[in-house]
Structures are given as C-alpha cells and as structure tokens.
Design a protein around this motif. Structure first.
Motif, short mmCIF file in Angstrom:
data_model
loop_
_atom_site.label_atom_id
_atom_site.label_comp_id
_atom_site.label_asym_id
_atom_site.label_seq_id
_atom_site.Cartn_x
_atom_site.Cartn_y
_atom_site.Cartn_z
N LYS A 349 0.78 -1.33 -0.14
CA LYS A 349 0.01 -0.01 -0.04
C LYS A 349 0.86 1.17 0.03
O LYS A 349 0.82 2.39 -0.77
CB LYS A 349 -0.90 0.22 1.25
CG LYS A 349 -2.00 -1.08 1.25
CD LYS A 349 -2.98 -1.20 2.49
CE LYS A 349 -3.76 -1.90 2.51
NZ LYS A 349 -4.84 -2.30 3.60
N LEU A 350 1.94 1.22 0.93
CA LEU A 350 2.93 2.32 0.79
C LEU A 350 3.53 2.57 -0.47
O LEU A 350 3.74 3.72 -0.85
CB LEU A 350 3.90 2.31 2.05
CG LEU A 350 3.36 2.21 3.36
CD1 LEU A 350 4.35 1.67 4.31
CD2 LEU A 350 2.80 3.60 3.53
N PHE A 356 1.79 6.50 -7.05
CA PHE A 356 0.82 7.38 -7.27
C PHE A 356 1.23 8.94 -7.35
O PHE A 356 0.71 9.53 -8.04
CB PHE A 356 -0.77 7.11 -6.92
CG PHE A 356 -1.48 5.99 -7.37
CD1 PHE A 356 -0.66 4.99 -8.15
CD2 PHE A 356 -2.59 5.68 -7.08
CE1 PHE A 356 -1.42 4.08 -8.93
CE2 PHE A 356 -3.60 4.61 -7.66
CZ PHE A 356 -2.88 3.94 -8.27
N ARG A 357 1.66 9.15 -6.08
CA ARG A 357 2.26 10.59 -5.82
C ARG A 357 3.31 10.79 -6.88
O ARG A 357 3.13 12.16 -7.31
CB ARG A 357 2.88 10.40 -4.53
CG ARG A 357 2.00 10.66 -3.34
CD ARG A 357 2.70 10.86 -1.98
NE ARG A 357 1.92 11.01 -0.83
CZ ARG A 357 2.33 10.87 0.42
NH1 ARG A 357 3.57 10.50 0.87
NH2 ARG A 357 1.48 10.97 1.51
N MET A 358 3.86 9.91 -7.45
CA MET A 358 5.14 10.28 -8.20
C MET A 358 4.32 10.58 -9.78
O MET A 358 4.64 11.37 -10.35
CB MET A 358 6.12 9.19 -8.42
CG MET A 358 7.01 9.44 -9.60
SD MET A 358 8.29 8.11 -9.55
CE MET A 358 9.35 8.52 -8.26
N VAL A 359 3.40 9.77 -10.07
CA VAL A 359 2.76 9.85 -11.29
C VAL A 359 1.99 11.34 -11.22
O VAL A 359 1.99 12.12 -12.05
CB VAL A 359 1.56 9.04 -11.47
CG1 VAL A 359 0.86 9.20 -12.80
CG2 VAL A 359 2.18 7.66 -11.65
N ILE A 426 -4.21 7.18 -1.55
CA ILE A 426 -4.12 6.44 -2.67
C ILE A 426 -5.34 6.86 -3.57
O ILE A 426 -5.34 7.13 -4.73
CB ILE A 426 -4.04 4.83 -2.51
CG1 ILE A 426 -2.66 4.52 -1.81
CG2 ILE A 426 -4.16 4.30 -4.08
CD1 ILE A 426 -2.49 3.10 -1.41
N ILE A 427 -6.42 6.67 -2.91
CA ILE A 427 -7.99 6.89 -3.53
C ILE A 427 -7.61 8.29 -4.11
O ILE A 427 -8.08 8.79 -5.06
CB ILE A 427 -9.10 6.71 -2.68
CG1 ILE A 427 -9.07 5.12 -2.43
CG2 ILE A 427 -10.28 7.05 -3.26
CD1 ILE A 427 -10.01 4.71 -1.43
N SER A 428 -7.48 9.32 -2.94
CA SER A 428 -7.55 10.73 -3.39
C SER A 428 -6.52 11.12 -4.68
O SER A 428 -6.93 11.88 -5.39
CB SER A 428 -7.10 11.64 -2.19
OG SER A 428 -6.98 12.80 -2.37
N THR A 429 -5.19 10.75 -4.56
CA THR A 429 -4.55 10.73 -5.55
C THR A 429 -4.86 10.38 -6.95
O THR A 429 -4.94 10.99 -8.02
CB THR A 429 -2.92 10.19 -5.26
OG1 THR A 429 -2.81 10.90 -3.99
CG2 THR A 429 -2.17 10.70 -6.05
N ALA A 430 -5.47 9.06 -6.87
CA ALA A 430 -5.86 8.47 -8.08
C ALA A 430 -7.04 9.40 -8.62
O ALA A 430 -7.18 9.22 -9.83
CB ALA A 430 -6.37 6.94 -7.69
N GLU A 436 -10.11 5.60 -11.78
CA GLU A 436 -11.47 5.14 -11.09
C GLU A 436 -11.14 4.05 -10.01
O GLU A 436 -11.00 3.08 -10.35
CB GLU A 436 -12.56 4.18 -12.24
CG GLU A 436 -12.63 5.08 -13.43
CD GLU A 436 -13.42 4.28 -14.47
OE1 GLU A 436 -13.65 3.14 -14.35
OE2 GLU A 436 -13.87 4.96 -15.50
N MET A 437 -11.16 4.73 -8.87
CA MET A 437 -10.63 3.73 -7.47
C MET A 437 -11.63 4.19 -6.33
O MET A 437 -11.70 5.21 -6.03
CB MET A 437 -9.53 3.90 -7.44
CG MET A 437 -8.64 3.32 -6.46
SD MET A 437 -6.74 3.49 -6.27
CE MET A 437 -6.48 2.59 -7.55
N GLU A 438 -11.86 2.98 -5.63
CA GLU A 438 -12.62 3.12 -4.47
C GLU A 438 -11.75 2.19 -3.54
O GLU A 438 -10.80 1.52 -4.01
CB GLU A 438 -14.03 2.43 -4.39
CG GLU A 438 -14.98 3.24 -5.63
CD GLU A 438 -15.16 4.65 -5.19
OE1 GLU A 438 -15.17 4.94 -3.99
OE2 GLU A 438 -15.56 5.44 -5.91
#
Length: 572
Positions: A349-350, A356-359, A426-430, A436-438
């Motif tokens: 998860k980390l 995702f932060r890097m993207v 993760i969801i927020s960044t996505a 599309e993420m939950e």
C-alpha cells in the motif's frame, strides 16, 4: 569395456543462439570457445539450422519431439505453462502433477478458443489435448521441471499445529534467553511494479486502441526483528542482470538500497538466499547487536519455501555461528509467518501511494504528461527501486512488532492503527489523476499480486522475459563486436577498401555484378566505419575548440562529478 562418455545436453534455445551468432558473422572457432562445444557438435547444429530455427518450444527443451504430431498450440501452451510454474514458485505455491495438468488443459482450451483456425476446425485429432499422465512425464523430461515441482503447503492451514508451535516457541525463547531485538523473520513476495490493474486506467486511456497495461514482476525478500527497530536491506530478484537503465546511468549495483540479484524466473533460489544471508543479513545483525551492546546471539524464523536452505546454520557456522535458524511447521505459514501479518500488505500500500504520488507530481510538472506516457517514458526498474526503498522505510516499527502477535503475544507493545489513511491518500491521488478507484479497488490491487495469472497475462509476462533476454543478448553482441579500434586502423581499412573497389571494377569480368556488390558493401560495412571516423573527427574538433588550460587535478575532479551525476540524480 570403456566407460561411456557423458553427453552434454544442449537446449534448443542454446542451439538457436549458436545459429543466430553464426549467421551474424561469428566464426565457428569462436563459437567453439564461447559455448565450450566441439567443432563437430557446432557443425551438426548448423547443418540442421532450418529445423532448429523453426522450433518454438519451452525453455530448457533439448530435443524436438514429434514435430509432425505436435501442433503449435501444444508448444505455445507448454511455454505459457512454464511461465505459470515459475510464477507459482515466486509465490511459494505448491505445484503437484494434478495442479499442473489442470492448468495445462485450461491454457490449451483458452488458446484453442482464441485461435480462429483451430476453433473452427473439426475432427482434427492433432488439436485434441487431454493432459494425460504420459504427457505430464514427457513434459517434465522436455522442460526439466523436477526441481520446480513442490510438495509443501497444500493450501490448508493447520490451526492446532500452529497453536502448539506457538506455545513451544515461547517456552524455547524463555529457556534460551532471547529478547525481541534478537529474533528475526524473513519472507519473500512477488511485486508487479510496473502498472496498476486495468480497472484503474483513466477513461481517456481506455479508449486508446490496442492499449493493454503491461505487467512486469520482481521478487522481494524482507526481513526485520521482532522489536521492529532493525529493517534489513531487502533482497530484490529480477529477470535481467543488467537492465539498460543501469548501463545508461552507470549504476553500481552494490550501492543500490536493495541487494540486487537476477535469474530468468525472477525468484529466490537457495543460492541467491545464501548470498543475501552471508553478504547482507548476517553482517547487519552483527553490527546491530554490537551497537546495542546486546549479547551476540540471534534467531531467524523461516517457512519451508524451497528457496530457504535447510543447511543454513552450517553455512553460517564459519563466520556467524551466533545466528540460529528455526523453520515453521508445514501448513502454518499463513497463520504464524510474521511478515504475512499485514507487513507485506502494508508495504504494498505504501509503495502504491508513493507510485501514485510520483505520477501525479510528474503530470503537474509537465502539462502534456499523461498516465500512459509516464509508464512508457518515465518509469523504469531503477525508479521502482527508489519507491521500494521509500515504502520499506515508511513501514512503522509498531507494524513490524505487532506482526509477532500470533507467535509471541507478550512481546507486542502497541497495536498499530489501521492503514486507512494510506488507502484514502491512494484514492485521493488516483482521483486527481482521473483514475476510477474506491477502497475495494485498493484492496483488490494489493491482493492482485497473489492471484493466479490469466492466459493473457502469462503471454504478456513471457513476452516481457523474451524482450529482456533479447536486450541482454543485443548488449552482449555490442560489447563483443564493438571492441576498441584506433582511428589509424579505420583509415587504413578505408584506403584498402578503395583499392579493392578499383581492382574489381577493372578486372572482374562482370562489371555490373562487381558494381552491385561494391555498392552493397559501401552501403553497409564501409558506411559504418566512415560514420565512426566522421564522428571522431567532429568530436576532436569540438574538444580543441572548447578546451581551456585547466589544472590536471581540477580536470579529474570535473570528470569524476560528470561520471557520478546520473547515479546521484537517481538515488537522491
């Protein structure tokens, strides 16, 4: 009677490599040296090159069996089946005869369904496949999988045995006087580091024709002590020894934040595990105990994976006799293994959050950057290593400590908070990236690493491995054929070539044929050396133009900074 000489078995893959090198211009005498074979053997292989080149078989196969009776689907199925077996080895899953036969039939039926010419054919016995006992043993012989098939965990968890072991283990720790700082656990996990599940591709990406998320797998082995204040440098096993990004950035593997090893299957073998133990784990444990002024004694807990050698204490005896080893009982790994108690899941998860932060940062920094463009142009295994380092560093001490709650409950100081905050990030960044993420999707993404691979994913992984092998072979050829050559030698060659051209144009009876051959040579081999010469002349001119009187020591310091720049850029 004279004893028979042992015959050296040569795989079809090796034979094809010999043929490829021969056709690229390598002399037979050089092939003899490179492959350690006799000249007669090389001649025999080259005499059968048409049949060998057309053979498409699984890795390790040394003979072409029943060429006329076996369809291309059989060969394709067996190649994908070997990828699947390798993947199960990475995930420490059992692969019995029954399991392998079931998967073989499933892959074959899927391939047949997706192949128009076979799905529409009728009454063709060649296309039937029953995954019989006879096929299985021939498959074993062709592919040499006797060392791959495992008969350990059968998927069931023995709770009674786990409870009994836990009680006995706690008593053992008291009798021997071990404290949490001295007891360690290590375990491996597969990681698809390259791309999220296809569910999470942006709407824009989904509409792109032919777009398929690519998976690429590596294996990580993590280790830490029960107190959680010592995390060992992870072992990373990849299918390429020297990825091009390493060569491009002059990477020294010993300076990486992981212990880098490679093999074609990207799994932890006993040899790789022993190297990691002796070169990374044991020295780190010894230094830690001395720094903490603790008694020089340690205990390592392992499961019964094939990559964990049973003679580990004997290997450690010479240099690290204070490290002892215990193995968990069979069918208790999922219950007792500390690293499996949310530590590895938390790491993934980390890792996903960092990815995702890097993207997102790249997309913010560059206006034309898209998620797909990032995967293709910005993300490589060296960047993934940085994210692995970051994620492993962010695994908290209390997470590592609480993982021992089923083995030694009294050692647990504080239960960690659930990692809901990480999941929400993760969801927020996505969503910022229009993915599309939950919450359920994040759990699915983490669990995806443990799922069975589909036939399509097996094909993608096989293509990935072939591409890595092709690149490695290409790099090897470049090193072999691009040996240093002086400028004077190139000029001498071009002068001589001009003389040969003039001679053949005048004296060869068929002028048109002579001109055609000369033109072909000019446009290929001679042209290559002219380009090298021209490039060198340009470089020499630029060097003279920009050269300034710099002290020798200062110039050496500048050159050292230039050489180190790529590594600093990546590792900081």
């Amino acid at each position: 009677m004279a004893s028979k000489k042992n015959r050296k078995v040569i795989s079809i893959e090796t034979k094809q490599e010999i043929i490829r090198r021969s056709e690229s211009g390598v002399k037979q005498c050089d092939l003899v040296k490179q492959f350690g074979l006799s000249k007669t053997t090389i001649n025999t292989i080259l005499s059968k090159k048409d049949a060998i080149k057309s053979a498409r078989v699984a890795k390790g196969v040394s003979k072409i069996f029943h060429v006329k009776r076996r369809s291309s689907l059989h060969d394709e199925m067996e190649r994908l089946l070997m990828v699947w077996i390798n993947d199960r080895q990475v995930r420490v899953d059992s692969s019995t005869q029954e399991v392998i036969c079931q998967k073989a039939k499933l892959i074959y039926d899927m391939l047949k369904k997706n192949t128009p010419e076979t799905s529409s054919s009728s009454g063709n016995e060649e296309e039937e496949f029953k995954a019989s006992r006879g096929w299985f043993f021939r498959f074993k012989k062709r592919c040499g999988i006797h060392s791959v098939i495992m008969y350990g965990e059968d998927g069931s968890n023995d709770k009674e045995e786990a409870e009994k072991f836990s009680v006995d283990f706690q008593q053992f720790l008291k009798n021997e006087g071990y404290c949490p700082q001295q007891v360690f656990n290590a375990n491996e996990t597969g990681l698809f580091w390259k791309m999220p599940n296809r569910t999470f591709i942006t709407k824009e990406e989904k509409t792109l024709p032919g777009h398929k998320p690519m998976k690429d797998r590596l294996t990580l082995l993590f280790a830490a002590n029960a107190s959680g204040d010592l995390k060992i440098k992870p072992l990373l096993v990849y299918h390429s020894e020297n990825p091009r990004i390493f060569k491009k950035n002059c990477i020294v593997k010993s300076n990486l934040p992981v212990h880098w090893k490679s093999n074609q299957q990207a799994w932890v073998t006993q040899v790789v595990f022993k190297e990691w133990i002796l070169e990374t784990f044991a020295p780190a444990v010894k230094k830690y105990l001395l720094d903490k002024e603790l008694p020089l004694k340690a205990l390592l807990i392992l499961d019964n994976a094939p990559g964990h050698p049973k003679d580990l204490e004997e290997i450690l005896e010479e240099s690290y006799p204070f490290i002892k080893v215990q193995y968990l009982p069979e069918n208790t790994t999922a219950i007792l293994q500390p690293m499996d108690q949310q530590v590895i899941a938390n790491f993934k998860k980390l890792y996903t959050r960092a990815l995702f932060r890097m993207v997102f940062e790249e997309c913010q920094l560059y206006g034309d950057m898209t998620v797909r463009k990032f995967w293709k142009e910005k993300f490589d295994v060296l960047v993934a290593i940085r994210l692995i380092q970051k994620a492993w560093g962010e695994v908290k001490q209390k997470t590592l400590n609480s993982a021992w709650k089923r083995l030694v409950p009294e050692w647990i100081q504080e239960e960690p908070a659930e990692d809901t905050e990480v999941v929400q990030e993760i969801i927020s960044t996505a969503r910022e990236l229009e993915l599309e993420m939950e919450v359920e999707d994040v759990e699915e993404l983490i669990e995806e690493h443990q799922e069975e691979l589909t036939t399509e994913e097996l094909q993608a992984l096989m293509a990935q491995e072939h591409e890595a092998q092709r690149e490695a072979s290409s790099d090897e050829e470049e090193e072999q054929f691009n040996q240093p050559i002086s400028t004077a030698a190139i000029k001498d060659f071009l002068v001589k070539w001009g003389e040969v051209q003039e001679f053949t144009s005048v004296h060869y009876p068929n002028t048109a044929e002579a001109n055609r051959i000369n033109d072909l040579y000019n446009d290929t081999l001679a042209r290559h050396f002219r380009k090298v010469l021209k490039k060198r002349e340009k470089q020499t001119t630029l060097d003279k133009f920009f050269k300034k009187p710099v002290a020798k020591k200062q110039r050496m310091e500048q050159e050292e900074l230039i050489l180190q720049a790529p590594l600093v850029l990546y590792m900081n």
